[in-house]
Design a protein around this motif. Structure first.
Motif, PDB file in Angstrom:
ATOM      1  N   GLY A 134      45.234 -14.578  75.295  1.00 42.88           N
ATOM      2  CA  GLY A 134      45.539 -15.788  76.047  1.00 42.88           C
ATOM      3  C   GLY A 134      47.033 -15.964  76.263  1.00 42.88           C
ATOM      4  O   GLY A 134      47.477 -16.339  77.357  1.00 42.88           O
ATOM      5  N   LEU A 135      47.829 -15.683  75.235  1.00 48.30           N
ATOM      6  CA  LEU A 135      49.280 -15.794  75.372  1.00 48.30           C
ATOM      7  C   LEU A 135      49.814 -14.781  76.382  1.00 48.30           C
ATOM      8  O   LEU A 135      50.684 -15.100  77.203  1.00 48.30           O
ATOM      9  CB  LEU A 135      49.957 -15.598  74.016  1.00 48.30           C
ATOM     10  N   GLN A 136      49.291 -13.564  76.333  1.00 45.16           N
ATOM     11  CA  GLN A 136      49.725 -12.553  77.299  1.00 45.16           C
ATOM     12  C   GLN A 136      49.333 -12.950  78.722  1.00 45.16           C
ATOM     13  O   GLN A 136      50.099 -12.741  79.673  1.00 45.16           O
ATOM     14  CB  GLN A 136      49.115 -11.200  76.941  1.00 45.16           C
ATOM     15  N   HIS A 137      48.153 -13.533  78.863  1.00 41.15           N
ATOM     16  CA  HIS A 137      47.710 -13.988  80.185  1.00 41.15           C
ATOM     17  C   HIS A 137      48.646 -15.062  80.730  1.00 41.15           C
ATOM     18  O   HIS A 137      49.042 -15.020  81.908  1.00 41.15           O
ATOM     19  CB  HIS A 137      46.284 -14.527  80.095  1.00 41.15           C
ATOM     20  N   LEU A 138      49.022 -16.026  79.885  1.00 36.47           N
ATOM     21  CA  LEU A 138      49.927 -17.084  80.328  1.00 36.47           C
ATOM     22  C   LEU A 138      51.279 -16.510  80.741  1.00 36.47           C
ATOM     23  O   LEU A 138      51.880 -16.961  81.726  1.00 36.47           O
ATOM     24  CB  LEU A 138      50.112 -18.114  79.213  1.00 36.47           C
ATOM     25  N   ALA A 139      51.761 -15.516  79.989  1.00 33.77           N
ATOM     26  CA  ALA A 139      53.046 -14.899  80.327  1.00 33.77           C
ATOM     27  C   ALA A 139      52.971 -14.193  81.676  1.00 33.77           C
ATOM     28  O   ALA A 139      53.839 -14.376  82.541  1.00 33.77           O
ATOM     29  CB  ALA A 139      53.456 -13.923  79.225  1.00 33.77           C
ATOM     30  N   ARG A 140      51.941 -13.388  81.868  1.00 32.33           N
ATOM     31  CA  ARG A 140      51.809 -12.643  83.131  1.00 32.33           C
ATOM     32  C   ARG A 140      51.601 -13.594  84.306  1.00 32.33           C
ATOM     33  O   ARG A 140      52.118 -13.364  85.404  1.00 32.33           O
ATOM     34  CB  ARG A 140      50.656 -11.647  83.029  1.00 32.33           C
ATOM     35  N   ALA A 142      52.920 -16.344  84.663  1.00 29.68           N
ATOM     36  CA  ALA A 142      54.228 -16.925  84.975  1.00 29.68           C
ATOM     37  C   ALA A 142      55.226 -15.880  85.479  1.00 29.68           C
ATOM     38  O   ALA A 142      56.394 -16.203  85.690  1.00 29.68           O
ATOM     39  CB  ALA A 142      54.788 -17.614  83.734  1.00 29.68           C
ATOM     40  N   GLY A 143      54.772 -14.634  85.639  1.00 36.12           N
ATOM     41  CA  GLY A 143      55.653 -13.595  86.150  1.00 36.12           C
ATOM     42  C   GLY A 143      56.447 -12.863  85.093  1.00 36.12           C
ATOM     43  O   GLY A 143      57.421 -12.167  85.412  1.00 36.12           O
ATOM     44  N   LEU A 144      56.049 -12.998  83.832  1.00 32.47           N
ATOM     45  CA  LEU A 144      56.724 -12.319  82.729  1.00 32.47           C
ATOM     46  C   LEU A 144      55.887 -11.132  82.262  1.00 32.47           C
ATOM     47  O   LEU A 144      54.660 -11.140  82.384  1.00 32.47           O
ATOM     48  CB  LEU A 144      56.940 -13.274  81.554  1.00 32.47           C
ATOM     49  N   GLU A 145      56.552 -10.144  81.696  1.00 23.74           N
ATOM     50  CA  GLU A 145      55.848  -8.975  81.174  1.00 23.74           C
ATOM     51  C   GLU A 145      55.898  -8.984  79.647  1.00 23.74           C
ATOM     52  O   GLU A 145      56.977  -8.906  79.059  1.00 23.74           O
ATOM     53  CB  GLU A 145      56.483  -7.683  81.687  1.00 23.74           C
ATOM     54  N   PHE A 206      50.234 -16.388  66.282  1.00 21.34           N
ATOM     55  CA  PHE A 206      50.727 -15.205  66.981  1.00 21.34           C
ATOM     56  C   PHE A 206      52.147 -15.445  67.486  1.00 21.34           C
ATOM     57  O   PHE A 206      52.517 -16.580  67.816  1.00 21.34           O
ATOM     58  CB  PHE A 206      49.833 -14.857  68.180  1.00 21.34           C
ATOM     59  N   LEU A 207      52.899 -14.357  67.541  1.00 21.47           N
ATOM     60  CA  LEU A 207      54.222 -14.365  68.168  1.00 21.47           C
ATOM     61  C   LEU A 207      54.172 -13.489  69.410  1.00 21.47           C
ATOM     62  O   LEU A 207      53.677 -12.359  69.357  1.00 21.47           O
ATOM     63  CB  LEU A 207      55.293 -13.856  67.208  1.00 21.47           C
ATOM     64  N   LEU A 208      54.669 -14.021  70.498  1.00 20.91           N
ATOM     65  CA  LEU A 208      54.742 -13.290  71.768  1.00 20.91           C
ATOM     66  C   LEU A 208      56.198 -13.183  72.202  1.00 20.91           C
ATOM     67  O   LEU A 208      56.945 -14.164  72.135  1.00 20.91           O
ATOM     68  CB  LEU A 208      53.958 -14.030  72.853  1.00 20.91           C
ATOM     69  N   VAL A 209      56.592 -11.994  72.638  1.00 15.18           N
ATOM     70  CA  VAL A 209      57.872 -11.805  73.316  1.00 15.18           C
ATOM     71  C   VAL A 209      57.559 -11.261  74.703  1.00 15.18           C
ATOM     72  O   VAL A 209      56.802 -10.287  74.839  1.00 15.18           O
ATOM     73  CB  VAL A 209      58.796 -10.830  72.564  1.00 15.18           C
TER      74      VAL A 209
END
Length: 213
Positions: A134-140, A142-145, A206-209
């Motif tokens: 879910g965190l990765q989905h939110l990042a992508r 928003a245009g982030l990798e 979780f930690l997301l960068v």
């Protein structure tokens, strides 16, 4: 905070993971979106703390007051944006991630932590829990990798800490010192078991960068 506090272990884990991410990814001017009492300010060299809740944090003023869904900064204002344990309290978290991405400079990093398995807190403003996907989905979105996603421990730390929080309900009056004695051995045992058998699908956090191209 010592091991006789019910949340000692998870607070220590969160600080350690944030510090490691800050050393590896944080550069230049850093925005802390939802800074609270600024516990992470020392991890960054050029720090700007933004807070939303004037009533709760009036005793520790932020550098800037504003909404995480409408950050009061221009586009591409920061080399790094950081937010820890805030996203679950935002009614539209995708908007906050999009706005954090907006204020990031190209090549900059978003460092974000958010809960996966955790009890209700700061009610009624507790809206969401997040898987690593879910965190990765939110990042992508928003245009982030995403460049790194880390589970903060596994099942045993989650279970041990939740048990301590349950026991804390009985830490009142003459029982308080006695109940507090259980917190340290439970958390130390959970930490040890987690090192032996780590089930990251049951991580409490979780930690997301993620990087802006």
């Amino acid at each position: 905070m010592g091991p006789f506090a019910a949340n000692w272990l998870v607070e220590r884990i969160n600080r350690d993971y944030v510090q490691q991410a800050a050393v590896r990814y944080a550069r230049g001017r850093v925005l802390d979106a939802g800074c609270g009492r600024r516990p992470y300010a020392g991890y960054f060299t050029c720090y700007v703390g933004l807070e939303f809740d004037r009533a709760r944090y009036a005793d520790c003023p932020a550098d800037v007051w504003g909404s995480g869904m409408d950050l009061p900064f221009g586009d591409r204002s920061f080399e790094t944006v950081f937010s820890s344990q805030v996203l679950e309290h935002v009614p539209e978290p995708w908007r906050m991630v999009e706005d954090m991405a907006r204020v990031l400079k190209p090549g900059g990093h978003l460092i974000l932590t958010a809960p996966h398995i955790w009890g209700l807190h700061e009610v009624p403003h507790d809206y969401f829990r997040f898987t690593s996907y879910g965190l990765q989905h939110l990042a992508r979105r928003a245009g982030l990798e995403p460049v790194e996603v880390r589970a903060m421990a596994g099942y045993w730390v989650t279970a041990g800490t939740r048990f301590c929080y349950y026991l804390r309900r009985f830490a009142r009056g003459p029982l308080k010192p006695l109940v507090s004695l259980f917190f340290a051995p439970i958390q130390l045992m959970a930490w040890g078991l987690d090192r032996i058998h780590r089930v990251e699908s049951d991580a409490w956090n979780f930690l997301l960068v993620a990087r802006r191209a």
